[in-house]
Each structure stands twice: as structure tokens, then as C-alpha cells.
Design a protein around this motif. Structure first.
Motif, PDB file in Angstrom:
ATOM      1  N   GLU A 225       1.916   9.160 -33.772  1.00  0.00           N
ATOM      2  CA  GLU A 225       3.083   9.319 -34.643  1.00  0.00           C
ATOM      3  C   GLU A 225       3.099  10.676 -35.344  1.00  0.00           C
ATOM      4  O   GLU A 225       4.153  11.331 -35.424  1.00  0.00           O
ATOM      5  N   SER A 226       1.959  11.111 -35.843  1.00  0.00           N
ATOM      6  CA  SER A 226       1.917  12.407 -36.539  1.00  0.00           C
ATOM      7  C   SER A 226       2.181  13.555 -35.576  1.00  0.00           C
ATOM      8  O   SER A 226       2.825  14.545 -35.935  1.00  0.00           O
ATOM      9  N   ILE A 229       5.943  13.763 -35.045  1.00  0.00           N
ATOM     10  CA  ILE A 229       6.655  14.427 -36.139  1.00  0.00           C
ATOM     11  C   ILE A 229       6.486  15.940 -36.054  1.00  0.00           C
ATOM     12  O   ILE A 229       7.446  16.700 -36.252  1.00  0.00           O
ATOM     13  N   TYR A 420      14.953  12.344 -49.080  1.00  0.00           N
ATOM     14  CA  TYR A 420      15.179  11.883 -47.718  1.00  0.00           C
ATOM     15  C   TYR A 420      16.671  11.865 -47.347  1.00  0.00           C
ATOM     16  O   TYR A 420      17.024  11.728 -46.178  1.00  0.00           O
ATOM     17  N   ARG A 435      15.474  12.303 -41.233  1.00  0.00           N
ATOM     18  CA  ARG A 435      15.682  12.053 -39.803  1.00  0.00           C
ATOM     19  C   ARG A 435      14.375  11.686 -39.095  1.00  0.00           C
ATOM     20  O   ARG A 435      14.383  10.980 -38.094  1.00  0.00           O
ATOM     21  N   GLU A 436      13.276  12.198 -39.641  1.00  0.00           N
ATOM     22  CA  GLU A 436      11.979  11.918 -39.017  1.00  0.00           C
ATOM     23  C   GLU A 436      11.594  10.442 -39.155  1.00  0.00           C
ATOM     24  O   GLU A 436      10.831   9.920 -38.343  1.00  0.00           O
ATOM     25  N   ILE A 437      12.124   9.779 -40.180  1.00  0.00           N
ATOM     26  CA  ILE A 437      11.842   8.345 -40.376  1.00  0.00           C
ATOM     27  C   ILE A 437      13.155   7.576 -40.442  1.00  0.00           C
ATOM     28  O   ILE A 437      13.289   6.598 -41.189  1.00  0.00           O
ATOM     29  N   ASN A 439      14.689   5.447 -38.555  1.00  0.00           N
ATOM     30  CA  ASN A 439      14.723   4.010 -38.256  1.00  0.00           C
ATOM     31  C   ASN A 439      14.348   3.174 -39.471  1.00  0.00           C
ATOM     32  O   ASN A 439      15.007   2.168 -39.770  1.00  0.00           O
ATOM     33  N   SER A 440      13.287   3.572 -40.184  1.00  0.00           N
ATOM     34  CA  SER A 440      12.873   2.786 -41.348  1.00  0.00           C
ATOM     35  C   SER A 440      13.895   2.884 -42.476  1.00  0.00           C
ATOM     36  O   SER A 440      14.132   1.915 -43.212  1.00  0.00           O
TER      37      SER A 440
END
Length: 447
Positions: A225-226, A229, A420, A435-437, A439-440
Motif C-alpha cells: 500500500e505504501s 501511494i 483531505y 484522492r490517495e484514500i 475509497n475510505s
């Protein structure tokens, strides 16, 4: 505003290892499929009579009110020149395509030639979408692609030779074995070619794909995951530096039609500014000298901004934007979907069932639903927040459930405070970090 038209061509020379779209390698069935496709469209028209039939008390939209066409697959470019002519004839015979502003055909490198490209060009296709995915041969082999980067480049240059001036290139990143250097190498390869549009997708391993089997057997690993990103940030930065504007999480278009001819732009800007400056000096002879200088600088900046704006051409994908903005579109062919009158339908994915339905005078629809208010709200979030333009704040303010509304508005406030997201001109927009997260964030705002 017109509606979109999607046509699915479910045939491939070979199914890619990551692909979960409905496709077949039985290319000997293409002619029969085109006949069935034609009959499906005619059946649809016959049943709905161009607005004469009501569904749940609502008129169906006119079937010929179309301004974008997208032929996807599968591999549409696997059709022969004769079969492509047949497909385009079906479209012309059933739709008024005079007002179509964007007509896209997906192409796989190695399946196009000069004759096919000329057939497309001469039948009104004005946008091609080529799948490169990666430059490195070992990655293309892992993905099960049927082409090399050299074959991709040859197909791309052939399309330019024919006259296509709106080309998209698909690239995949964040997959097993790919390094940041590999991604940079692939992107630089694409930048050198200068397509008008780039779609950059992170790999999602879907069920019923070879990649999922590889994952289960330990042949490939889940991507870190990192690392994802870092690659995403690197990609966004390099896109921007190379003149590509992000308008959706995975999509970028080239900012100016003259991006690769900056000197011409600068010369034109300089000439116009000289003329405007001369006019301003004549009109301000009696003004204070310092004021003239300040006004001149401000005026020059405005002139420059106006000229550059006039030169920008929007190469964003108009058809895909219809999906993201929940605009209406027709879908024909195996497994295709449509969205009309807040009602979504999806065709069967089995060739046998598709043929049987049409042979029996029935539309091959497997699933149909009226989109509820909650579904519409959730989809507006899922699709709208993918776009840089975001979603209108009114969708939150109009939530009837007070408990949900309070929870969501509190979440919104925290997202903005934490950087965010932002609210600009009445629209909620995700920041680059958001945008990087995405979905959450979307899940946290759903009802």
C-alpha cells in the motif's frame, strides 16, 4: 445534452491475465454476433417506439439523441475491415450520429493495420484508445498481453499517419514486480509520443482472473500500500510536469493543443500583447506613470491568460464523464449496461442466453432496477468524488434523515480540517491526499 451509446464487442485474440470483462476468443462468431447486435438495437427501437411507450409512467428517452459513442470490449479492433464497415453501417442505420462529438474505439496494439484505421477514420471515429499497460516486455508477458512496446508504438504512429488527433493510452501501475523506475520509464515512453489523453489505473486483482489464481498459488504478491501511494504521487507529479491535467483519479488530458509547440504560442502571445500594449499606451497618455506601469502589467497578465485559455482544448473523455456524472446512456451487446430515466439495466453475459433472447424477440436484459434516492446519493459520491470537480454540496444538505445528515456533515468538516478535502464554489473536492484514500473517504460519507 445528448446521451451516450456504448457498444460491447466481446472478442479477443487472448484474454489478459488481469481482465474480468466478458470476452471470448471464438472470433469465428463475430459475424453472427454483429447480426444479433443489429437485431437487439432494432428490437429495442421497436419496443420503445422512439418515446411512444411509457415505463412506470415515464417516457423513454429518444434513442437517436446521442452525442458520444464508445465501442469497447473485448477488443473491437480485432474485427476485420469488412466487419468494422458492417458495425458502422448498423450504427448509421439505427442512430442519428450527426451530432456525435466524441466517437471512441478501443484498440489493442497488434490488431490494427492501415486499412482498419482508415475504415474507422472514414466512418467518423475521432478518438482511439490504445492499451499499452507497460513498456517492459517481462511485465507485458506477466499480464498476458499480445504485443510488445514496439508494436504499440507502430500502431500508435500508424493512427497518427491516418489522421487521428485524439488518442488515449492506457497504463497500469502498482502490480507485482513493477518498480518506480519501471513506471517512470513507461510514462516517459508515453510522454515522448504525446497522446492527448492518458488513463493510469492501479491494478485491482479481480476474482475469476488468472491473476487471482496466481495470487492464491503464491506466484504473485499483493502490492504494498505504501509503495502504491508513492507511485501514485510520482505519477501525478510527472503528469503535471509534462502538461497533463488530472480531471479524475485515474485520468489525465493534455492541457493545450499547442503544448508541443510552445514557441509558436509564445510568439503569438508576444505579438498580441505588443498590439494591446500599444493601444493601452495611447489611451493612457495623460495617466500617472506609475499607474500606467501597474495597469500595463495587470493588463498583460490578463491578455496572456486569455490567449492561453483560448488555446486550451479539452481532451477529457466525454463519454466516461457521463458515467461519473450519472448522465444517461444506452448500452447494447453482451454484458453491456445502460442508464435511462433513473433506471439501470444490464444485459446477459452468456452468448447462448444473448442469442436465445433475441431469437425469441426479447431484449437480453438480465438485470434492471429503479435507482432509489439512497442508491443515487451513494453513486453520486462514488463516481463524483473521483473527479477533480467533485460533487455539489446540495446533495448533503438535502439528506432527509437527520441522523445521517448530522453524521455526514460532521465527517465533512473533519475531512476539510484535516486537509483531505475542500469546499470551493459550493462543491466538495478531494485534495491530492484525499484522492490517495478516496475509497475510505467515500465509504465514510455514504448512507
Amino acid at each position: 445534452m445528448g446521451r451516450g451509446l456504448y457498444i460491447h464487442i466481446p472478442f479477443c485474440k487472448k484474454k489478459c491475465n488481469y481482465c474480468d470483462f466478458v470476452s471470448f476468443t471464438t472470433i469465428e462468431m463475430i459475424d453472427e454476433y454483429l447480426d444479433l447486435l443489429s437485431r437487439e438495437i432494432e428490437l429495442f427501437k421497436e419496443l420503445y417506439k422512439y418515446n411512444d411507450i411509457k415505463t412506470d409512467g415515464e417516457f423513454m428517452p429518444q434513442i437517436d439523441d446521442i452525442d458520444t459513442i464508445f465501442i469497447g470490449g473485448g477488443t473491437p479492433s480485432i474485427l476485420s475491415s469488412k466487419q468494422l464497415e458492417k458495425l458502422f453501417s448498423i450504427l448509421r442505420n439505427n442512430f442519428n450520429i450527426d451530432d456525435v462529438v466524441e466517437f471512441t474505439v478501443e484498440c489493442n496494439p497488434g490488431t490494427v493495420d492501415l486499412e482498419k484505421l482508415n475504415v474507422m477514420f472514414n466512418n467518423g471515429v475521432n478518438r482511439l484508445s490504445f492499451g499499452l499497460q507497460a513498456k517492459q516486455s517481462e511485465h507485458l508477458t506477466l499480464m498476458g498481453r499480445i504485443h510488445t512496446s514496439e508494436e504499440f508504438e507502430n500502431s500508435y504512429r500508424l493512427a497518427r499517419k491516418v489522421g487521428f488527433n485524439n488518442i488515449n493510452v492506457d497504463v497500469i501501475f502498482a502490480f507485482h514486480g513493477q518498480t518506480k523506475d519501471d513506471l517512470v520509464d513507461t510514462l516517459d515512453f508515453v510522454f515522448d509520443l504525446g497522446p492527448e489523453h492518458i488513463s493510469l489505473y492501479s491494478l485491482i486483482i479481480e476474482e475469476n482472473t488468472r491473476f487471482n489464481t496466481y495470487l492464491e498459488k503464491g506466484i504473485i504478491d499483493e502490492f504494498d500500500e505504501s509503495e502504491f501511494i508513492e507511485m501514485y504521487r510520482l505519477s501525478v507529479d510527472r503528469m503535471k510536469k509534462n502538461g497533463y491535467r488530472q480531471y479524475e483519479i485515474s485520468n489525465y488530458y493534455r492541457e493545450s493543443i499547442d503544448f508541443f509547440d510552445k514557441k509558436v504560442n509564445e510568439k503569438n502571445i508576444s505579438n498580441v500583447m505588443k498590439n494591446k500594449t500599444s493601444e493601452n499606451e495611447t489611451n493612457q497618455n495623460n495617466s500617472n506613470e506609475n499607474e500606467i506601469s501597474e495597469n500595463k502589467t495587470s493588463e498583460n497578465e490578463n491578455i496572456k491568460k486569455k490567449i492561453l485559455t483560448d488555446k486550451i482544448f479539452d481532451y477529457s473523455c466525454k463519454h466516461n464523464i457521463k458515467y461519473w456524472k450519472q448522465e444517461e446512456y444506452f448500452g447494447f451487446g453482451i454484458s453491456s449496461s445502460g442508464y435511462l430515466n433513473s433506471r439501470r439495466y444490464t444485459n446477459v453475459s452468456s452468448y447462448r442466453e444473448y442469442k436465445a433472447s433475441i431469437d425469441n424477440g426479447r431484449l437480453p436484459i438480465e438485470f434492471e432496477e429503479k435507482i432509489s434516492y439512497i442508491d443515487s446519493y451513494n453513486e453520486s459520491l462514488m463516481l463524483g468524488l473521483r473527479m477533480n470537480d467533485g460533487v455539489n454540496m446540495t446533495i448533503f444538505e438535502s439528506i432527509n434523515d437527520l441522523e445521517n445528515r448530522d453524521r455526514i456533515l460532521c465527517t465533512l468538516e473533519k475531512l476539510v480540517d484535516d486537509g483531505y478535502a475542500s469546499v470551493e464554489e459550493g462543491r466538495l473536492k478531494l485534495s491530492q491526499f484525499g484522492r490517495e484514500i478516496a475509497n475510505s473517504i467515500i465509504v465514510s460519507l455514504m448512507m
